[in-house]
Design an enzyme around this catalytic site. Sequence first.
Site, PDB file in Angstrom:
ATOM      1  N   ARG A   9      11.428  93.613  41.245  1.00  0.00           N
ATOM      2  CA  ARG A   9      10.193  92.839  41.036  1.00  0.00           C
ATOM      3  C   ARG A   9       9.081  93.365  41.933  1.00  0.00           C
ATOM      4  NH1 ARG A   9      13.931  88.347  40.038  1.00  0.00           N
ATOM      5  NH2 ARG A   9      14.245  87.802  42.207  1.00  0.00           N
TER       6      ARG A   9
ATOM      7  N   ASP B  81      10.978  83.676  26.594  1.00  0.00           N
ATOM      8  CA  ASP B  81      12.399  83.344  26.787  1.00  0.00           C
ATOM      9  C   ASP B  81      12.775  82.297  25.726  1.00  0.00           C
ATOM     10  OD1 ASP B  81      14.367  83.828  29.459  1.00  0.00           O
ATOM     11  OD2 ASP B  81      14.933  82.130  28.186  1.00  0.00           O
TER      12      ASP B  81
ATOM     13  N   ASP C 138      14.187  92.739  30.819  1.00  0.00           N
ATOM     14  CA  ASP C 138      15.331  92.423  31.687  1.00  0.00           C
ATOM     15  C   ASP C 138      16.269  91.450  30.969  1.00  0.00           C
ATOM     16  OD1 ASP C 138      16.982  92.219  33.920  1.00  0.00           O
ATOM     17  OD2 ASP C 138      15.836  90.537  34.734  1.00  0.00           O
TER      18      ASP C 138
ATOM     19  N   CYS D  95      21.986  95.007  33.343  1.00  0.00           N
ATOM     20  CA  CYS D  95      22.885  94.444  34.370  1.00  0.00           C
ATOM     21  C   CYS D  95      24.336  94.508  33.905  1.00  0.00           C
ATOM     22  CB  CYS D  95      22.484  93.024  34.717  1.00  0.00           C
ATOM     23  SG  CYS D  95      22.593  91.904  33.322  1.00  0.00           S
TER      24      CYS D  95
HETATM   25  N1  SAH Z   1      14.272  88.492  34.152  1.00  0.00           N
HETATM   26  C1  SAH Z   1      14.824  87.275  34.676  1.00  0.00           C
HETATM   27  C2  SAH Z   1      16.302  87.129  34.393  1.00  0.00           C
HETATM   28  C3  SAH Z   1      16.664  87.245  32.939  1.00  0.00           C
HETATM   29  S1  SAH Z   1      18.160  86.468  32.567  1.00  0.00           S
HETATM   30  C4  SAH Z   1      14.532  87.159  36.178  1.00  0.00           C
HETATM   31  O1  SAH Z   1      14.053  88.130  36.786  1.00  0.00           O
HETATM   32  O2  SAH Z   1      14.780  86.105  36.744  1.00  0.00           O
HETATM   33  C5  SAH Z   1      18.191  86.537  30.843  1.00  0.00           C
HETATM   34  C6  SAH Z   1      17.297  85.530  30.147  1.00  0.00           C
HETATM   35  O3  SAH Z   1      17.297  85.871  28.759  1.00  0.00           O
HETATM   36  C7  SAH Z   1      17.736  84.075  30.208  1.00  0.00           C
HETATM   37  O4  SAH Z   1      16.700  83.298  30.735  1.00  0.00           O
HETATM   38  C8  SAH Z   1      18.010  83.668  28.742  1.00  0.00           C
HETATM   39  O5  SAH Z   1      17.558  82.356  28.441  1.00  0.00           O
HETATM   40  C9  SAH Z   1      17.178  84.679  27.999  1.00  0.00           C
HETATM   41  N2  SAH Z   1      17.572  85.039  26.637  1.00  0.00           N
HETATM   42  C10 SAH Z   1      18.809  85.330  26.162  1.00  0.00           C
HETATM   43  N3  SAH Z   1      18.726  85.738  24.879  1.00  0.00           N
HETATM   44  C11 SAH Z   1      17.418  85.711  24.535  1.00  0.00           C
HETATM   45  C12 SAH Z   1      16.695  86.053  23.355  1.00  0.00           C
HETATM   46  N4  SAH Z   1      17.318  86.502  22.264  1.00  0.00           N
HETATM   47  N5  SAH Z   1      15.357  85.929  23.360  1.00  0.00           N
HETATM   48  C13 SAH Z   1      14.712  85.485  24.478  1.00  0.00           C
HETATM   49  N6  SAH Z   1      15.340  85.160  25.619  1.00  0.00           N
HETATM   50  C14 SAH Z   1      16.676  85.268  25.649  1.00  0.00           C
END
Ligand code: SAH
Length: 397
Positions: free
Chosen positions: A211, A249, A301, A341
Amino acid sequence: MTPAIYLENGREKSLKRRHPWIFSRGIKKIEGEPSLGETVDVFAHDGTWLAKAAYSPHSQIRARIWSFEKQAIDLAFFVTKIQQAKTLRQEIIERDGLTGYRLIAAESDGLPGITIDKYQNYLVCQLLSAGAEYHKDTFIHALLEVFPNHNVYERSDVAVRKKEGLSERVGVLHGEEPPHSVVIEENGVKISVDIKAGHKTGFYLDQRDSRQQAMKYCKDKEVLNCFSYTGAFGLYALKGDAKRVINADVSQPALDMAKHNAEINHFDLSKKRAVFLNADVFRLLREYRDQGTKFDVVIMDPPKFAESKTQLNGACRGYKDINMLAMQILRPSGTLLTYSCSGLMDQVLFQKIIADAAVDAGRQVKFVERFEQAADHPTDTAYPEGFYLKGFACKVI
Ligand code: SAH
């Protein structure tokens, strides 16, 4: 007498390199009747003593090493390990001004199956191995010795516990129940964490360094933050003077928290500078592409796409698809900040997938920077599996 495990001939090699796992196929015989998680002595086939380990009768990883020294696995052992983990992180805690960080990263800190994240004075535990469960009371006691006046909360609601013969568990282990929001700080950014209902232990601490590095690409830019969760990348983009940030999200509670996070940092949010969009990223990217909507920076991410080797091919297709779409909606000389990840996908494979995505997107793409998990998520030389998070900054010409 302590129960004992004897290894097959040759199976002592990985232990001599201090790798902490013993697989069921590497065991020749078991002496005594160790219970779930009980401490066992580990011997080579010729009777040489090797280590103290926790016995996991239901898992393919049949034992996990606590120590390569002849020592008791007791309160003093855990206090020493926790103290070591704390000392290891002291420098970065001060450097980055952290009030939230990973205190114990399981195998990487010599405590297999134990993850502890510290959010202010809340210590949040994930106990994922039979050995961790067996020593739970002693371990919590040790934790409170190193961190007096802290609250301890358990978030062992993770499916892998089943493999260890354990059921999922959440709840207070010591002190007070966490409130809906505990505000931590990192690099001068405030972030609300919902310990009880958030993902994992509440927050993705592992992306902190990424970040910070992402911030510098965002000045005066229009940024799309995909899979935003509680908006952490978006907050850094705003701090880095982004013109506009769209956080996308599928989780409304995460987006509500993201909005709250933008407010508590007192960023200028006029002119719709921060947008919180409840949308499926796969669909949203296609919509933007078809409408011709463009961005200067796309942050990608996603959640873990591959939990096991059988899912790896599908995961590769998923990563390629979203990264191809991200490239297609970037303006010329735009920046793609992309991460994986999935531990099963190594950096080389991830780089190939980005290359394939570039071909399909019909764009010329240059890798300009590489990222990995934050410094409070170290990788022990003996346990390369501890390195799981990788990312790239790419310039899309
Ligand atoms: N980038 C974030 C962490 C991401 S975790 C950070 O830095 O904190 C992954 C996220 O993807 C979760 O919040 C989950 O709700 C979301 N997610 C999972 N599948 C998704 C989709 N198809 N479209 C949008 N969001 C999704």
